[in-house]
Motif scaffolding. Structure first.
Motif, PDB file in Angstrom:
ATOM      1  N   VAL A  93     -35.617   0.470 -13.146  1.00 12.08           N
ATOM      2  CA  VAL A  93     -34.511  -0.416 -12.767  1.00 12.08           C
ATOM      3  C   VAL A  93     -33.974  -0.029 -11.389  1.00 12.08           C
ATOM      4  N   ALA A  94     -33.809   1.271 -11.142  1.00 11.37           N
ATOM      5  CA  ALA A  94     -33.296   1.730  -9.845  1.00 11.37           C
ATOM      6  C   ALA A  94     -34.228   1.314  -8.712  1.00 11.37           C
ATOM      7  N   ILE A  95     -35.528   1.475  -8.912  1.00 15.45           N
ATOM      8  CA  ILE A  95     -36.486   1.089  -7.875  1.00 15.45           C
ATOM      9  C   ILE A  95     -36.452  -0.421  -7.668  1.00 15.45           C
ATOM     10  N   GLY A  96     -36.426  -1.179  -8.769  1.00 13.19           N
ATOM     11  CA  GLY A  96     -36.359  -2.633  -8.658  1.00 13.19           C
ATOM     12  C   GLY A  96     -35.110  -3.093  -7.915  1.00 13.19           C
ATOM     13  N   LEU A  97     -33.963  -2.513  -8.261  1.00 10.28           N
ATOM     14  CA  LEU A  97     -32.711  -2.908  -7.607  1.00 10.28           C
ATOM     15  C   LEU A  97     -32.678  -2.508  -6.137  1.00 10.28           C
ATOM     16  N   THR A  98     -33.165  -1.318  -5.819  1.00 11.80           N
ATOM     17  CA  THR A  98     -33.156  -0.906  -4.411  1.00 11.80           C
ATOM     18  C   THR A  98     -34.139  -1.747  -3.594  1.00 11.80           C
ATOM     19  N   LEU A  99     -35.278  -2.102  -4.179  1.00 12.54           N
ATOM     20  CA  LEU A  99     -36.175  -3.037  -3.494  1.00 12.54           C
ATOM     21  C   LEU A  99     -35.454  -4.356  -3.226  1.00 12.54           C
ATOM     22  N   TYR A 100     -34.762  -4.841  -4.238  1.00  7.18           N
ATOM     23  CA  TYR A 100     -34.079  -6.136  -4.139  1.00  7.18           C
ATOM     24  C   TYR A 100     -33.000  -6.118  -3.057  1.00  7.18           C
TER      25      TYR A 100
END
Length: 196
Positions: A93-100
């Motif tokens: 989730v952290a990686i997905g959100l930071t990518l976003y």
């Protein structure tokens, strides 16, 4: 540290099996699971997690399974099933959100590599907690790798092999999320030990 048994491999093998099954899905179904910036903006938040489980081609899948086996070989003995599930979920989730939020130019993302970087960082922090020099070496190597990728860009041969752009930002966010979660876990472990 607990003694190593075959049960320590199971979460990693299950994750590899899930990725293999998803690789056989029709392309239309895979498109519904991949990280897609536009669709996440429209409310399809599961893509923040499921995009990590898909791959651009067979070489990409094989390389990520190899990385998963490396993480398993290095650190499988450290974490319970529950710990791994929470670590993987929180880091995904952290990686997905930071990518976003910080890499909106990445419109489509698939692959486990960001999460693999997080897994290796978490293992390195645990090594350091156990006073193992190899933890520092692994952590320094990971940090140096992501700095090099940020400065000089991705490996063009690798991009050609996997038939996709290498999302070096996902590697960076993976290391950051792994270190952050590892440090937080270490602090709580020390507090718990002091209060016990």
């Amino acid at each position: 540290m607990t003694n190593f048994t075959l049960k320590h491999y199971l979460p990693y093998l299950l994750l590899a099996a899930i990725m293999l099954v998803l690789a056989w899905l029709p392309e239309q179904w895979q498109n519904m699971l991949q990280y897609n910036y536009t669709d996440i903006t429209a409310g399809e938040y599961w893509r923040l997690i499921t995009g990590h489980l898909l791959h651009s081609n067979t070489w990409h899948l094989v390389m990520n399974i190899g990385g998963l086996l490396l993480a398993m070989a290095l650190h499988a003995v450290y974490f319970s099933y529950r710990q791994l599930a929470w670590q993987w979920l929180l880091c995904a989730v952290a990686i997905g959100l930071t990518l976003y939020y910080f890499s909106p130019d990445i419109r489509i993302y698939v692959g486990l590599s960001g999460l693999l970087h997080a897994m290796l960082a978490l293992g390195a922090i645990k090594d350091i907690q156990l006073k193992m020099t190899t933890g520092w070496l692994l952590l320094i190597g990971l940090v140096a790798k992501v700095i090099m990728e940020q400065c000089f860009g991705p490996d063009t041969d690798l991009a050609e092999l996997i038939n996709a752009n290498v999302a070096v930002d996902a590697h960076l966010y993976g290391v950051i999320s792994g270190i952050t979660l590892g440090v937080i876990s270490s602090v709580f472990y020390r507090i718990k030990t002091v209060l016990a």
